[in-house]
Design a protein around this motif. Structure first.
Motif, PDB file in Angstrom:
ATOM      1  N   MET A   1      23.145  35.334  47.455  1.00  0.00           N
ATOM      2  CA  MET A   1      24.282  35.128  46.567  1.00  0.00           C
ATOM      3  C   MET A   1      24.314  36.232  45.520  1.00  0.00           C
ATOM      4  O   MET A   1      23.293  36.536  44.900  1.00  0.00           O
ATOM      5  N   LEU A   2      25.500  36.831  45.320  1.00  0.00           N
ATOM      6  CA  LEU A   2      25.705  37.867  44.319  1.00  0.00           C
ATOM      7  C   LEU A   2      26.729  37.372  43.299  1.00  0.00           C
ATOM      8  O   LEU A   2      27.599  36.554  43.636  1.00  0.00           O
ATOM      9  N   PRO A   3      26.667  37.858  42.058  1.00  0.00           N
ATOM     10  CA  PRO A   3      27.667  37.445  41.061  1.00  0.00           C
ATOM     11  C   PRO A   3      29.056  37.940  41.441  1.00  0.00           C
ATOM     12  O   PRO A   3      29.225  39.086  41.881  1.00  0.00           O
ATOM     13  N   ALA A   4      30.042  37.100  41.271  1.00  0.00           N
ATOM     14  CA  ALA A   4      31.418  37.502  41.548  1.00  0.00           C
ATOM     15  C   ALA A   4      31.933  38.396  40.421  1.00  0.00           C
ATOM     16  O   ALA A   4      31.436  38.340  39.297  1.00  0.00           O
ATOM     17  N   PRO A   5      32.907  39.256  40.710  1.00  0.00           N
ATOM     18  CA  PRO A   5      33.498  40.086  39.657  1.00  0.00           C
ATOM     19  C   PRO A   5      34.023  39.229  38.511  1.00  0.00           C
ATOM     20  O   PRO A   5      34.399  38.069  38.705  1.00  0.00           O
ATOM     21  N   ALA A   6      34.072  39.813  37.331  1.00  0.00           N
ATOM     22  CA  ALA A   6      34.500  39.081  36.136  1.00  0.00           C
ATOM     23  C   ALA A   6      35.913  38.540  36.269  1.00  0.00           C
ATOM     24  O   ALA A   6      36.275  37.540  35.644  1.00  0.00           O
ATOM     25  N   GLU A   7      36.753  39.195  37.099  1.00  0.00           N
ATOM     26  CA  GLU A   7      38.147  38.759  37.240  1.00  0.00           C
ATOM     27  C   GLU A   7      38.295  37.452  38.008  1.00  0.00           C
ATOM     28  O   GLU A   7      39.353  36.827  37.970  1.00  0.00           O
ATOM     29  N   VAL A   8      37.258  37.041  38.730  1.00  0.00           N
ATOM     30  CA  VAL A   8      37.327  35.800  39.498  1.00  0.00           C
ATOM     31  C   VAL A   8      37.183  34.617  38.542  1.00  0.00           C
ATOM     32  O   VAL A   8      36.192  34.494  37.836  1.00  0.00           O
ATOM     33  N   SER A   9      38.165  33.766  38.516  1.00  0.00           N
ATOM     34  CA  SER A   9      38.178  32.641  37.571  1.00  0.00           C
ATOM     35  C   SER A   9      37.105  31.615  37.927  1.00  0.00           C
ATOM     36  O   SER A   9      36.755  31.448  39.100  1.00  0.00           O
TER      37      SER A   9
ATOM     38  N   THR B   1      22.733  46.308  43.518  1.00  0.00           N
ATOM     39  CA  THR B   1      21.477  46.785  42.939  1.00  0.00           C
ATOM     40  C   THR B   1      21.675  48.134  42.245  1.00  0.00           C
ATOM     41  O   THR B   1      21.132  48.382  41.164  1.00  0.00           O
ATOM     42  N   GLU B   2      22.504  48.975  42.826  1.00  0.00           N
ATOM     43  CA  GLU B   2      22.755  50.306  42.262  1.00  0.00           C
ATOM     44  C   GLU B   2      23.629  50.243  41.009  1.00  0.00           C
ATOM     45  O   GLU B   2      23.338  50.887  39.994  1.00  0.00           O
ATOM     46  N   LYS B   3      24.706  49.450  41.063  1.00  0.00           N
ATOM     47  CA  LYS B   3      25.685  49.439  39.972  1.00  0.00           C
ATOM     48  C   LYS B   3      25.418  48.360  38.918  1.00  0.00           C
ATOM     49  O   LYS B   3      25.889  48.467  37.786  1.00  0.00           O
ATOM     50  N   GLY B   4      24.712  47.298  39.305  1.00  0.00           N
ATOM     51  CA  GLY B   4      24.473  46.190  38.379  1.00  0.00           C
ATOM     52  C   GLY B   4      25.616  45.205  38.308  1.00  0.00           C
ATOM     53  O   GLY B   4      25.539  44.207  37.581  1.00  0.00           O
ATOM     54  N   ARG B   5      26.671  45.436  39.041  1.00  0.00           N
ATOM     55  CA  ARG B   5      27.812  44.523  39.095  1.00  0.00           C
ATOM     56  C   ARG B   5      28.678  44.904  40.292  1.00  0.00           C
ATOM     57  O   ARG B   5      28.517  45.977  40.876  1.00  0.00           O
ATOM     58  N   LEU B   6      29.606  44.017  40.647  1.00  0.00           N
ATOM     59  CA  LEU B   6      30.547  44.300  41.721  1.00  0.00           C
ATOM     60  C   LEU B   6      31.964  44.178  41.185  1.00  0.00           C
ATOM     61  O   LEU B   6      32.252  43.316  40.351  1.00  0.00           O
ATOM     62  N   ALA B   7      32.849  45.055  41.646  1.00  0.00           N
ATOM     63  CA  ALA B   7      34.250  45.038  41.252  1.00  0.00           C
ATOM     64  C   ALA B   7      35.098  44.548  42.415  1.00  0.00           C
ATOM     65  O   ALA B   7      34.647  44.490  43.561  1.00  0.00           O
ATOM     66  N   MET B   8      36.346  44.227  42.114  1.00  0.00           N
ATOM     67  CA  MET B   8      37.256  43.737  43.145  1.00  0.00           C
ATOM     68  C   MET B   8      37.405  44.748  44.289  1.00  0.00           C
ATOM     69  O   MET B   8      37.434  44.380  45.461  1.00  0.00           O
ATOM     70  N   GLU B   9      37.484  46.043  43.938  1.00  0.00           N
ATOM     71  CA  GLU B   9      37.656  47.048  44.996  1.00  0.00           C
ATOM     72  C   GLU B   9      36.447  47.123  45.919  1.00  0.00           C
ATOM     73  O   GLU B   9      36.558  47.496  47.089  1.00  0.00           O
ATOM     74  N   ASP B  10      35.255  46.776  45.401  1.00  0.00           N
ATOM     75  CA  ASP B  10      34.062  46.744  46.256  1.00  0.00           C
ATOM     76  C   ASP B  10      34.203  45.663  47.321  1.00  0.00           C
ATOM     77  O   ASP B  10      33.822  45.863  48.488  1.00  0.00           O
ATOM     78  N   LEU B  11      34.752  44.522  46.922  1.00  0.00           N
ATOM     79  CA  LEU B  11      34.900  43.415  47.863  1.00  0.00           C
ATOM     80  C   LEU B  11      35.974  43.698  48.909  1.00  0.00           C
ATOM     81  O   LEU B  11      35.856  43.291  50.063  1.00  0.00           O
ATOM     82  N   ARG B  12      37.006  44.416  48.514  1.00  0.00           N
ATOM     83  CA  ARG B  12      38.127  44.639  49.424  1.00  0.00           C
ATOM     84  C   ARG B  12      37.764  45.532  50.610  1.00  0.00           C
ATOM     85  O   ARG B  12      38.538  45.660  51.561  1.00  0.00           O
ATOM     86  N   ALA B  13      36.596  46.135  50.572  1.00  0.00           N
ATOM     87  CA  ALA B  13      36.129  46.920  51.713  1.00  0.00           C
ATOM     88  C   ALA B  13      35.623  46.012  52.840  1.00  0.00           C
ATOM     89  O   ALA B  13      35.344  46.492  53.940  1.00  0.00           O
ATOM     90  N   TYR B  14      35.503  44.707  52.555  1.00  0.00           N
ATOM     91  CA  TYR B  14      34.978  43.756  53.547  1.00  0.00           C
ATOM     92  C   TYR B  14      35.936  42.583  53.692  1.00  0.00           C
ATOM     93  O   TYR B  14      36.562  42.134  52.725  1.00  0.00           O
TER      94      TYR B  14
END
Length: 318
Positions: free
Chosen positions: A268-276, A189-202
């Protein structure tokens, strides 16, 4: 009579078979070889068909010729037409309703609720004397198809051996499934998107299909996250997410089914753009390629899978 009086394009069954081969091989060179054509003749044939249908039909992507949306939509109807045409050259009457046989399909559990959901209904109505048997994917998939111990496989392969055929069913975006109140929701909600490094914290819930690494990787998103829970069952995933901060990446088409059930309390949240994107394919051996009943079954599965994907709006944009 009005339809017969209307001028129709002069199309041959061989030209329709050429389109099917090109869709299956995604290679103009391979299609030319299978139909005994030179590359020049194959290119001219494709150009003629593009003109007739007023569509590119296939677009080049690297070394592959990928079908356009129009071509993907036409393919089940072309297969049905080719199947029906066989009756003109045979003394045998082929009636789907009278067929008594078991169709064995290799797939994972979420294939039933996504790819096969509508197909099972159509199969039950049109072929009441036949049956479906869904078997798990394993390392012997190709050998099972080659030996006739299985008829079809639903699997995200990029290529197959020369004695096999493969058809891309659809291309689905991937999403991230988390519990309500998960910290990633506020971050998104804050950033408008999620990056790979955001996911790696979980840590994540990942899929582990024995002997099927392509499916395992595609299903778990290949994000580099540590795995907290590994399992071979899509349908058990919500129970691992409900009361934890784990995440799960999978095709949107699968995740939408989980969101329908309010008991899980998931988002459900959108996956980072790098996810195929996830691209399930229908795979079968050449030994069953010309079987009229299996041609009909493949058409039903293909059309039903794409219909479900369109209905839920889960397709990746072309």
């Amino acid at each position: 009579m009005a339809l017969l009086d209307t001028p129709q394009p002069d199309l041959s069954l061989e030209e329709l078979r050429f389109l099917v081969t090109l869709a299956q091989t995604q290679s103009l060179t391979a299609a030319a070889g299978k139909h005994g054509l030179s590359m020049g003749s194959a290119s001219r044939r494709l150009a003629r068909l593009r003109g007739i249908f007023e569509d590119e039909l296939f677009v080049r992507a690297g070394l592959q010729m990928l079908p356009t949306t129009r071509m993907r939509d036409m393919l089940p109807r072309i297969l049905d037409l080719l199947t029906s045409s066989k009756g003109l050259f045979s003394n045998d009457t082929f009636e789907i309703a009278s067929v008594k046989r078991t169709v064995r399909i290799l797939g994972v559990d979420n294939a039933v609720m996504t790819i096969l959901r509508e197909a099972i209904v159509r199969f039950a109505k049109a072929a009441p004397n036949a049956s479906l048997e869904v078997q798990p994917i394993n390392s012997e998939m190709l050998e099972l198809l080659r030996s006739g111990r299985a008829d079809l496989a639903i699997y995200p392969l990029k290529n197959v051996p020369k004695d096999f055929h493969m058809l891309e069913l659809y291309r689905s975006r991937c999403g991230i499934l988390v519990r309500e109140g998960h910290p990633l929701i506020a971050l998104y909600t804050e950033k408008g998107r999620l990056a790979m490094e955001d996911l790696r914290a979980y840590r994540q819930v990942s899929m582990d299909f024995s002997g099927a690494p392509e499916f395992s990787t595609a299903a778990s998103g290949a994000t580099g996250q540590e795995t907290a829970v590994s399992m071979p069952y899509f349908l058990a995933v919500p129970y691992a997410l409900m009361d934890t901060d784990y995440t799960f990446i999978a095709p949107v088409l699968t995740l939408l089914h989980f969101l329908r059930d309010n008991r899980y309390g998931l988002r459900m949240l959108p996956a980072p753009a790098e996810v195929s994107p996830f691209t399930p394919c229908l795979v079968w051996h050449h030994g069953t390629h010309s079987d009229p009943f299996m041609q009909w079954v493949r058409g039903v599965v293909t059309q039903s899978a794409r219909s479900e994907a369109k209905r839920l709006g889960a397709l990746e944009a072309d």
